[in-house]
Design an enzyme around this catalytic site. Structure first.
Site, PDB file in Angstrom:
ATOM      1  N   ASP A  87      13.606   0.579  13.675  1.00 53.10           N
ATOM      2  CA  ASP A  87      13.776   0.136  12.279  1.00 53.10           C
ATOM      3  C   ASP A  87      14.631  -1.126  12.233  1.00 53.10           C
ATOM      4  OD1 ASP A  87      13.749   0.106   9.515  1.00 53.10           O
ATOM      5  OD2 ASP A  87      15.186   1.728   9.280  1.00 53.10           O
ATOM      6  N   GLU A 112      17.403  -5.582   3.488  1.00 55.93           N
ATOM      7  CA  GLU A 112      16.490  -4.545   3.011  1.00 55.93           C
ATOM      8  C   GLU A 112      17.191  -3.194   2.960  1.00 55.93           C
ATOM      9  OE1 GLU A 112      13.578  -1.215   3.403  1.00 55.93           O
ATOM     10  OE2 GLU A 112      15.165  -1.811   4.803  1.00 55.93           O
ATOM     11  N   GLU A 113      18.111  -2.981   3.895  1.00 54.86           N
ATOM     12  CA  GLU A 113      18.782  -1.688   3.983  1.00 54.86           C
ATOM     13  C   GLU A 113      19.814  -1.479   2.875  1.00 54.86           C
ATOM     14  OE1 GLU A 113      17.806   0.571   5.827  1.00 54.86           O
ATOM     15  OE2 GLU A 113      16.983  -0.204   7.701  1.00 54.86           O
TER      16      GLU A 113
END
Length: 484
Positions: A234, A270-271
């Site tokens: 990820d 994004e996290e």
């Protein structure tokens, strides 16, 4: 000893032993950093601990006998006498087995190899690239080194790269960051908001370059079948597969109009708050197909759950705890409201399943001998319906408790995504950047990538090398189908 062993265990590593012959780890501090200006011998430790980030002051680190310059400290590191950048000192090494080993905990049943640089001899190009990317620290708010690594790789292979500035991560001590956009044949500058946008490729690869903390570099499983490390699945293994597929496509269509039809967009944050993708909309890209890379077990996701992130905030009155009647605890009603929310029946659906609620962070109070003046909890819902409905339900619960209010942070609807005949499909219970991209009407977003999301955000994070290599072919087939 306690600090070393417990710090290592927090990373899921069986290391930290203080013993004769074991490796010692070092960090080289750049004392010329502006962050340390004015610090003397007496105040240096406090300045480092409380006033500096690693990115600002660490010139290099030494782990298992190998010095590695930090991305922002190469100049300072180059001046260290007697130390060769990127290699171990000529002094004797500990005996084999002194380096650390981490338990993989994956389907291979194998233990991770010794901590340190992975020997990539004999590996495929995509695996070598994945190792390099995993070794590059890029926790949310600190993605500059990753942007540099991607730009270097792309430009060396004939891509024109645009670095788009993104403001520092909110709540982080990190610097200004960069989204990376690349295409073939010509550069594409950030267009003016009120002017015409340059031509956009029809196909766009997208993913994110940030990871959750903490960073830990690449290791190889003992059987050689998996790469472990923060971001392995990820999404650095995903990036390696996308980049390899894009490069193969560009080389196969070199000199033809089709070479211009592929773009690559990699974004920060994004996290956390999706600020990278939100900023990327200023590029005014208009692909007909956007393939977003996340670990989906190589299945095209047809449905993605929505999301609501909100803060439950409670306000009290501070008083001496020996006389609690003079104050009001902010913690008591917060705890009661959280218990009420845990018993609430949230919406569900046959396809997406249940709405889920996670209480991610709880904080509050100022001392054990005082009633809490403030307390709050950060909530994350995985939504199967309109998140505004969840927000209304949460506010109705909070309204029953004096001094408790709900503050929304961000939300997005569930998504129906593109599928292609002949490709396996699945459903994603996690969130992505897709909802924050201004996809043109008539265009389609696809979500697919190697690895499993259940192996992300944890000490065992890994990517199976064969699945990652196979994903290069999967992405190529998608490119061919979507560009027909």
């Amino acid at each position: 000893r306690c600090g070393l062993e417990n710090g290592a265990r927090s990373l899921g590593l069986d290391v930290g032993t203080v013993a004769e012959g074991a490796w010692a780890d070092f960090a080289a501090i750049d004392l010329s950093s502006p962050v340390l200006a004015g610090a003397d011998a007496a105040s240096l430790a406090a300045a480092l601990i409380f006033g500096a980030s690693a990115e600002a002051v660490v010139a290099a680190t030494c782990v298992a006998g190998e010095w590695r310059p930090s991305p922002n400290g190469r100049a300072a590191f180059a001046g260290l006498d007697g130390i060769a950048a990127g290699g171990a000192s000529p002094s004797s090494s500990p005996a084999a087995g002194d380096s650390a080993a981490a338990t993989a905990g994956d389907e291979t049943g194998a233990a991770a190899a010794s901590v340190g640089a992975v020997d990539t001899t004999g590996m495929s190009d995509v695996a070598k690239l994945a190792v390099k990317l995993v070794d590059t620290m890029s926790t949310s708010g600190h993605e500059v080194a990753m942007a540099d690594a991607l730009q270097e790789w792309l430009e060396a292979r004939g891509w024109f790269v645009t670095r788009q500035r993104v403001a520092p991560q909110k709540g982080s001590d990190g610097p200004e960051r960069y989204n990376i956009y690349a295409q073939r044949c010509e550069a594409r500058p950030v267009p003016p908001a009120d002017g015409p946008a340059p031509r956009s490729p029809r196909f766009l690869f997208n993913s994110h370059i940030d990871t959750v903390p903490p960073h830990f570099g690449a290791t190889l499983s003992a059987d050689g079948r998996a790469i472990h490390g923060r971001g392995a699945c990820d999404t650095k293994g995903v990036l390696a597969a996308q980049l390899s597929a894009a490069q193969a496509f560009a080389e196969a269509h070199a000199g033809t109009p089709m070479e211009r039809e592929v773009g690559i967009l990699y974004v920060v944050s994004e996290e956390t708050d999706h600020s990278g993708m939100i900023a990327a909309n200023a590029l005014r890209l208009a692909p007909t197909a956007m393939v977003v890379g996340e670990p989906t077990e190589s299945k095209l996701v047809r449905l993605q759950k929505g999301m609501l992130k909100c803060r439950l905030v409670s306000t009290g009155v501070a008083a001496h705890s020996g006389y609690p009647h003079l104050g009001k605890s902010a913690i008591d009603p917060l705890v009661a409201a959280l218990g009420d929310l845990a018993k609430t029946a949230w919406p569900s659906s046959p396809e997406l399943g249940d709405t889920t609620l996670n209480v991610g962070i709880i904080s509050g109070g100022q001392a054990a001998n005082a009633t809490a003046e403030h307390a709050e909890a950060l909530l994350m819902f995985r939504a199967i319906s309109d998140p505004n409905e969840l927000l209304a339900m949460t506010r109705a619960v909070a309204a029953k408790y004096d001094g408790v209010e709900v503050v929304p942070v961000t939300m997005n609807m569930p998504l129906t995504l593109g599928v292609v005949e002949g490709f396996d499909t699945g459903i994603a219970c996690f969130n992505t950047d897709i909802a924050y991209f201004d996809l043109p009407e008539g265009s389609t977003a696809y979500l697919v990538g190697p690895g499993a999301i259940t192996d992300a955000h944890c000490p065992r994070e890994y990517i199976n090398i064969k699945e990652m290599e196979d994903a290069v072919g999967l992405y190529r087939r998608l490119m061919d189908r979507l560009l027909e």
